[in-house]
Design a protein around this motif. Structure first.
Motif, PDB file in Angstrom:
ATOM      1  N   ASP A 327      14.659  17.771  14.923  1.00 10.10           N
ATOM      2  CA  ASP A 327      13.608  17.969  15.928  1.00 10.10           C
ATOM      3  C   ASP A 327      12.509  18.823  15.299  1.00 10.10           C
ATOM      4  N   LEU A 328      11.255  18.525  15.625  1.00  9.76           N
ATOM      5  CA  LEU A 328      10.122  19.262  15.056  1.00  9.76           C
ATOM      6  C   LEU A 328       9.692  20.359  16.034  1.00  9.76           C
ATOM      7  N   GLU A 410       8.163  23.328  11.254  1.00 13.04           N
ATOM      8  CA  GLU A 410       9.514  23.835  11.003  1.00 13.04           C
ATOM      9  C   GLU A 410      10.493  22.933  11.736  1.00 13.04           C
ATOM     10  N   PRO A 411      11.429  22.305  11.030  1.00 12.43           N
ATOM     11  CA  PRO A 411      12.387  21.436  11.713  1.00 12.43           C
ATOM     12  C   PRO A 411      13.617  22.209  12.183  1.00 12.43           C
ATOM     13  N   SER A 412      14.206  21.753  13.259  1.00 11.87           N
ATOM     14  CA  SER A 412      15.525  22.221  13.687  1.00 11.87           C
ATOM     15  C   SER A 412      16.489  21.073  13.463  1.00 11.87           C
ATOM     16  N   ALA A 432      25.840  16.886  17.510  1.00  8.36           N
ATOM     17  CA  ALA A 432      24.622  17.030  16.703  1.00  8.36           C
ATOM     18  C   ALA A 432      23.481  17.582  17.547  1.00  8.36           C
ATOM     19  N   ASP A 433      23.389  17.142  18.805  1.00  2.00           N
ATOM     20  CA  ASP A 433      22.338  17.614  19.702  1.00  2.00           C
ATOM     21  C   ASP A 433      22.521  19.111  19.988  1.00  2.00           C
ATOM     22  N   GLN A 434      23.742  19.519  20.248  1.00  3.42           N
ATOM     23  CA  GLN A 434      24.013  20.937  20.529  1.00  3.42           C
ATOM     24  C   GLN A 434      23.733  21.796  19.304  1.00  3.42           C
ATOM     25  N   ALA A 435      24.121  21.278  18.128  1.00  2.00           N
ATOM     26  CA  ALA A 435      23.869  22.015  16.886  1.00  2.00           C
ATOM     27  C   ALA A 435      22.372  22.131  16.619  1.00  2.00           C
ATOM     28  N   MET A 436      21.616  21.118  16.977  1.00  2.42           N
ATOM     29  CA  MET A 436      20.169  21.160  16.790  1.00  2.42           C
ATOM     30  C   MET A 436      19.544  22.220  17.680  1.00  2.42           C
ATOM     31  N   TYR A 437      19.971  22.286  18.938  1.00  2.48           N
ATOM     32  CA  TYR A 437      19.417  23.296  19.849  1.00  2.48           C
ATOM     33  C   TYR A 437      19.822  24.705  19.422  1.00  2.48           C
ATOM     34  N   ALA A 438      20.994  24.842  18.859  1.00  2.00           N
ATOM     35  CA  ALA A 438      21.402  26.145  18.328  1.00  2.00           C
ATOM     36  C   ALA A 438      20.488  26.546  17.178  1.00  2.00           C
ATOM     37  N   ALA A 439      20.161  25.590  16.304  1.00  2.00           N
ATOM     38  CA  ALA A 439      19.238  25.867  15.198  1.00  2.00           C
ATOM     39  C   ALA A 439      17.847  26.190  15.719  1.00  2.00           C
ATOM     40  N   LYS A 440      17.413  25.521  16.782  1.00  2.00           N
ATOM     41  CA  LYS A 440      16.092  25.780  17.362  1.00  2.00           C
ATOM     42  C   LYS A 440      16.022  27.206  17.930  1.00  2.00           C
TER      43      LYS A 440
END
Length: 449
Positions: A327-328, A410-412, A432-440
């Motif tokens: 995600d950008l 900056e990507p998440s 993967a979606d949950q991990a992306m939001y954690a990175a965000k």
């Protein structure tokens, strides 16, 4: 006054539409009716004394001689079909009935010209076969292979090419080409390329044979010798004009193409052109249904199909695979500050950078907005997926110069691995979606700290 019944038999024979002839034991004509000239193009005087087999089409001579031998052995033949070569070089399809006269030591035969019927049958059969091929072929290559087989059933077509003209690039493409002597017809100066270009330019068929008197000057050298191969090129004409050309080439010294072949191929190519445009339309519709129009990446539906296939393979082989959710951050600010045109260019640039980070066997998809998914179809170890994620992050943070603006993003990135984070499609997507939001959240915290 002489009655009609006493008129000479020959007078009645000459009035028949069918040709009547008598051939001696040596196979030479000893009598022919006047109708023979209409059927074969030769006068009776030109045929008397001439070997019958000389008129028979070379491809039919062996079985014609075998039939003649059986007739002379006392076995009459009814409805025997073969082909003859007329005086003008055209081919006549003949239906024979013949028997042997032991008293006269002659083969007596009646011949009916069925050329028009055979041509009509060929057209109908070819039309049906090509229509059927157009509906069952999965793509253009499958369609061309089937058309090659269909056309090869009624004329020599071992060498066979289809050229399509691309108006946008102003060049010829050869989606199908079979020729041992010219493997790359798109190269400058090839005979196939030149011939296709001329057929498309003129919109007219070209027939090149050694005995042709009106071969175009630019191609006359191709058929200078009697054993030269024959060429037959026909345009693929549609409602939108000439979209390409179909070329067949005979073997050197082999069977020659005729005007009848040209006419039939023209008829068939009208259907071929329609079939090609139908396949092209279906291909465009399939692509629109499976690919994102802005970035030309696979969309959500195609990604799910590929994920199912990758999961099935991983289950079967006890292998590993991974899903990366990208995600950008702050993409909306780019649209609000610089406009949607710059935002679109940014998405296209990101798509290209993502494709450069993975193998050709992997899948990069855009599933909506500024969200991308990378499917790694197989990985050897857990850290492989993390390495790809880090590579993607490093590539995407590089500055972008778009429409005069310097942009930084900056990507998440969230990573889900099979089988650690799930064995089914929905489980992997969710992780993967949950991990992306954690990175965000981490990115947001780092930015504001």
């Amino acid at each position: 006054m002489e009655s009609r019944n006493s008129a000479p038999l020959a007078s009645y024979i000459d009035l028949l539409l069918d040709a009547v002839c008598a051939v001696d034991k040596q196979g030479r004509f000893v009598f022919v009716s006047a109708a023979c000239e209409r059927v074969f193009g030769y006068t009776p005087e030109e045929l008397i004394g001439r070997p019958m087999i000389e008129l028979v089409h070379p491809a039919d001579r062996e079985r014609t001689l075998a039939a003649a031998s059986e007739i002379m052995g006392g076995e009459p033949k009814h409805n025997f079909e073969n082909r003859y070569v007329r005086k003008d070089g055209s081919v006549a399809h003949i239906l024979w009935s013949a028997r042997w006269s032991e008293v006269d030591q002659l083969r007596i035969a009646v011949a009916r010209d069925i050329t028009e019927r055979k041509q009509a049958e060929s057209r109908q059969a070819a039309l049906y076969a090509i229509s059927e091929a157009a509906h069952v072929a999965e793509d253009l290559l499958a369609l061309f292979k089937r058309i090659h087989l269909i056309i090869g059933e009624w004329l020599p077509a071992l060498n066979f090419s289809v050229a399509l003209y691309d108006e946008h690039c102003a060049q010829l493409n050869f989606p199908y080409h079979v020729d041992d002597h010219e493997l790359q017809p798109e190269q400058p100066g090839t005979v196939t390329g030149r011939l296709c270009a001329e057929v498309i330019r003129s919109g007219q068929p070209i027939l090149l044979t050694p005995d042709s008197a009106d071969s175009p000057a630019d191609f006359a050298e191709l058929v200078a010798g009697q054993d030269s191969p024959c060429w037959l090129g026909v345009p693929l004409n549609s409602k939108n004009g000439t979209i390409g050309a179909l070329i067949v080439k005979s073997l050197p010294g082999g069977e020659r193409y005729t005007e009848q072949d040209k006419e039939l191929l023209q008829y068939v190519c009208a259907q071929v052109a329609t079939a090609i445009e139908r396949q092209q339309l279906h291909a465009r519709l399939r692509r629109m249904a499976q690919y994102d129009q802005l970035t030309q990446l696979p969309n959500r539906e195609l990604l799910r199909d590929r994920l199912k296939a990758a999961l099935a393979c991983a289950h079967e082989q006890s292998g590993h695979m991974a899903l990366l959710y990208v995600d950008l951050d702050r993409f909306k600010q780019v649209n609000d500050t610089f406009g949607h045109a710059v935002g679109d260019m940014l998405l296209q640039t990101v798509a290209n950078r993502l494709k450069g980070c993975v193998r050709e066997t992997d899948t990069v998809a855009r599933i909506g907005g500024d969200e991308f998914v990378v499917l790694l179809h197989s990985v050897n170890a857990a850290e492989d997926a993390d390495s790809v994620a880090e590579k993607i992050r490093q590539v995407l943070v590089q500055p972008m110069r778009l429409d005069g603006h310097n942009l930084h993003i900056e990507p998440s990135i969230g990573v889900a691995r099979f089988p650690e984070h799930g064995s089914e499609e929905e489980q992997l997507f969710r992780h993967a979606d949950q991990a992306m939001y954690a990175a965000k959240r981490l990115n947001h915290h780092a930015l504001n700290s």
